[in-house]
Enzyme design. Structure first.
Site, PDB file in Angstrom:
ATOM      1  N   ARG A 267     -17.934  49.550  -4.776  1.00 43.02           N
ATOM      2  CA  ARG A 267     -18.233  50.288  -3.546  1.00 43.02           C
ATOM      3  C   ARG A 267     -19.731  50.398  -3.345  1.00 43.02           C
ATOM      4  NH1 ARG A 267     -13.301  54.667  -3.285  1.00 43.02           N
ATOM      5  NH2 ARG A 267     -11.704  53.080  -3.681  1.00 43.02           N
ATOM      6  N   ARG A 282     -19.609  58.755  -9.673  1.00 48.25           N
ATOM      7  CA  ARG A 282     -19.678  57.937  -8.465  1.00 48.25           C
ATOM      8  C   ARG A 282     -20.497  56.683  -8.745  1.00 48.25           C
ATOM      9  NH1 ARG A 282     -18.391  59.901  -3.371  1.00 48.25           N
ATOM     10  NH2 ARG A 282     -18.285  61.968  -4.275  1.00 48.25           N
ATOM     11  N   GLU A 354     -11.700  65.073  -7.560  1.00 49.75           N
ATOM     12  CA  GLU A 354     -10.677  64.080  -7.250  1.00 49.75           C
ATOM     13  C   GLU A 354     -10.585  62.996  -8.331  1.00 49.75           C
ATOM     14  OE1 GLU A 354     -11.204  62.165  -3.449  1.00 49.75           O
ATOM     15  OE2 GLU A 354      -9.981  60.446  -4.057  1.00 49.75           O
ATOM     16  N   SER A 357      -5.811  59.736  -5.374  1.00 53.72           N
ATOM     17  CA  SER A 357      -5.548  60.001  -3.970  1.00 53.72           C
ATOM     18  C   SER A 357      -4.312  59.194  -3.606  1.00 53.72           C
ATOM     19  CB  SER A 357      -6.749  59.563  -3.135  1.00 53.72           C
ATOM     20  OG  SER A 357      -6.630  60.021  -1.812  1.00 53.72           O
ATOM     21  N   ARG A 396     -13.213  58.254 -14.146  1.00 54.52           N
ATOM     22  CA  ARG A 396     -13.157  59.710 -14.026  1.00 54.52           C
ATOM     23  C   ARG A 396     -12.215  60.321 -15.060  1.00 54.52           C
ATOM     24  NH1 ARG A 396     -13.740  61.190  -7.532  1.00 54.52           N
ATOM     25  NH2 ARG A 396     -15.771  60.156  -7.304  1.00 54.52           N
TER      26      ARG A 396
END
Length: 430
Positions: A267, A282, A354, A357, A396
């Site tokens: 990303r 991130r 998070e 999802s 994560r």
RNA sequence: GGAGAAGUGGCCGAGUGGUCGAAGGCGCUCCCCUGCUAAGGGAGUAUACGUUAAUAGCGUAUCGAGGGUUCGAAUCCCUCCUUCUCCGCCA
């Protein structure tokens, strides 16, 4: 994207429902464009029909022995008249159709009825909590823990590449790999998913199919290649696109097709917002185990519950405290009609973050990618419903395990479920 | 990367300029026949958009994709993509 017919029919209602997720649908612009498209369509079709008739007539005359020139002369009047108009009319119709298409592609999915109204994460609704956080005095974050263990090196990564990358080694690298195996085994062995291996580079059609393009191209790493290639931002893209432009027979569809894939995810946006600059929360590159379900229409709501429970099962097996959150309209991804986030407890941040999802997309993605099955009741092709969810984000998960398992002596205690994947040991020592 | 061949409906497979959305077969659906099984006979069977009360008719488009030639293209020309075979390279 939404069904053009439905948008045309229930324009006001669609606009009202889209407003619940904070999207303002320009009814007037749509109505105007659609009317223009229709007019252009009718006009060009009439002209084409006329030419077709004339051509057919020439064909008939030629067959019956009339000379070609002779035949042409007899219908010349019609053809001369429309020849010049056809190009303009078809071009106009094409442009009008493209305009509607572009407008529609930019419209997000209709939120499910039980999705709470709201504009951002503050309007999300917490549904449940699982587990209880262990009391940790002055918790260190995963960066300190990982560096103390000698397994986490951000400086080296920035030397190799730049910011937002990680180098892991030793026990941490092994734990990272173990987590992937553990998750894949659970989803294939006990949850009934089929493991797939897919390309990590995809083309534009695939990204349009799942909805990352045309709107979110800036989040992607684009390769220097003609035609355009992109690094996948999630396995959702290649795995869901397995169904693109396909019509599944009812027998092969069964109760649905359920895939699990482990892939790296790339990303570009990560980091551009200045959030989570520390650590591996991130990153530009991270690993994820992804669950993707393709189901017959009408079954996606139930499947979302099931799929989410499969992601929860990983957290529970890893004894990580988490909560389940129902996203409000404004916080959902554009393609989703309903999304549950699973958020894991991070002691050092003193908050839930998070880690998964899980979304139901209804037929929104399926319509874009023409993913269909043959409905046994009608015998006709009908759009599938698609879902996906992380099960889980591996990086994560590693962070959560380090922070929740940290001991006063600097070691980290891992859940027993991982022992078989770590050669029997569940302790990371500095 | 080089050289050849090929891409047609759910599938297989005909079709090299005219009434072709496309023969034939398989599969599927319905009907008939058959006291089981098997077989047989008949009809139907792509998608999108438009028109419409209509999933009835009718119109337009679609034969890998995009351009072009032509009154007219599945069919001729150009570019690209994919697949297969051979060669090269390579984990």
């Amino acid at each position: 994207m939404l069904d053009l017919k439905q948008v045309r029919q229930d324009t006001q209602d669609i606009a009202r429902r889209l407003a619940r997720r904070g999207f303002s649908f320009d009814v007037e612009a749509f109505t105007e464009l659609d009317a223009a498209r229709k007019a252009a369509d009718v006009e060009s079709q009439a002209l084409l029909a006329e030419r077709k008739q004339a051509s057919k007539k020439i064909g008939e005359l030629v067959q019956s022995g009339v000379a070609v020139d002779e035949a042409k002369r007899s219908v010349n009047e019609t053809l001369d008249k429309i020849a010049s108009e056809i190009d303009a009319a078809t071009e106009k119709a094409r442009a009008a159709g493209a305009a509607i298409e572009a407008l529609l592609l930019a419209v997000p999915n209709l939120p499910a009825d039980d999705v709470p109204e709201g504009s951002d994460e503050s309007d999300n609704v917490e549904l449940a909590r699982w587990g209880s956080a262990r009391e940790i005095a002055n918790p260190r974050d995963h960066v300190d823990i990982g560096e103390a263990l000698g397994g986490l090196d951000f400086e080296m990564a920035s030397k190799l590449t730049g910011a937002r990358f990680t180098v892991m080694q030793g026990g941490l690298a092994r734990l990272h790999r173990a987590l992937i195996q553990f998750m894949l085994d659970m989803h294939t062995n006990t949850h009934g998913y089929t493991e797939v291996y897919v390309p990590y580079i995809v083309n534009g059609d695939s990204l349009r199919g799942t909805g990352q393009l045309p709107k979110f191209g800036e989040d992607l790493f684009k390769l220097h290649h003609d035609p355009d290639y992109y690094l996948i931002p999630t396995a959702e893209v290649p795995v869901t696109n397995l169904a693109r432009d396909r019509i599944f027979e009812a027998e092969e569809m069964g109760e649905g097709l359920h895939f699990v894939a482990h892939t790296p995810c790339f990303r570009s946006e990560a980091g551009s917002h200045g959030r989570d600059t520390r650590g591996m929360i991130r990153q530009h590159q991270f690993e994820k185990v992804e669950l993707v379900s393709l189901v017959p229409p009408g079954q996606s709501e139930a499947r979302l519950e099931l799929l989410t429970s499969h992601a929860e099962a990983v957290l529970q097996a890893l004894e990580l405290p988490y909560r389940k959150v129902l996203l409000c309209g404004g916080d959902m991804g554009a393609s989703a009609r309903k999304t549950y986030d699973l958020e894991v407890w991070l002691p050092a941040q003193d908050t839930y973050r998070e880690i998964s999802s899980c979304s139901d997309f209804g037929d929104y993605q399926a319509r874009r990618m023409q993913a269909r099955w043959r409905d046994p009741d009608t015998g006709k092709p009908a759009l599938l419903h698609t879902l996906n969810g992380s099960g889980l984000a591996v990086g994560r998960t590693l962070v959560a395990l380090l922070e929740n398992g940290q001991q006063a002596d600097g070691s980290v205690t891992l859940p027993a479920a991982l022992a078989p994947y770590l050669g029997g040991t569940v302790t990371l020592e500095p």
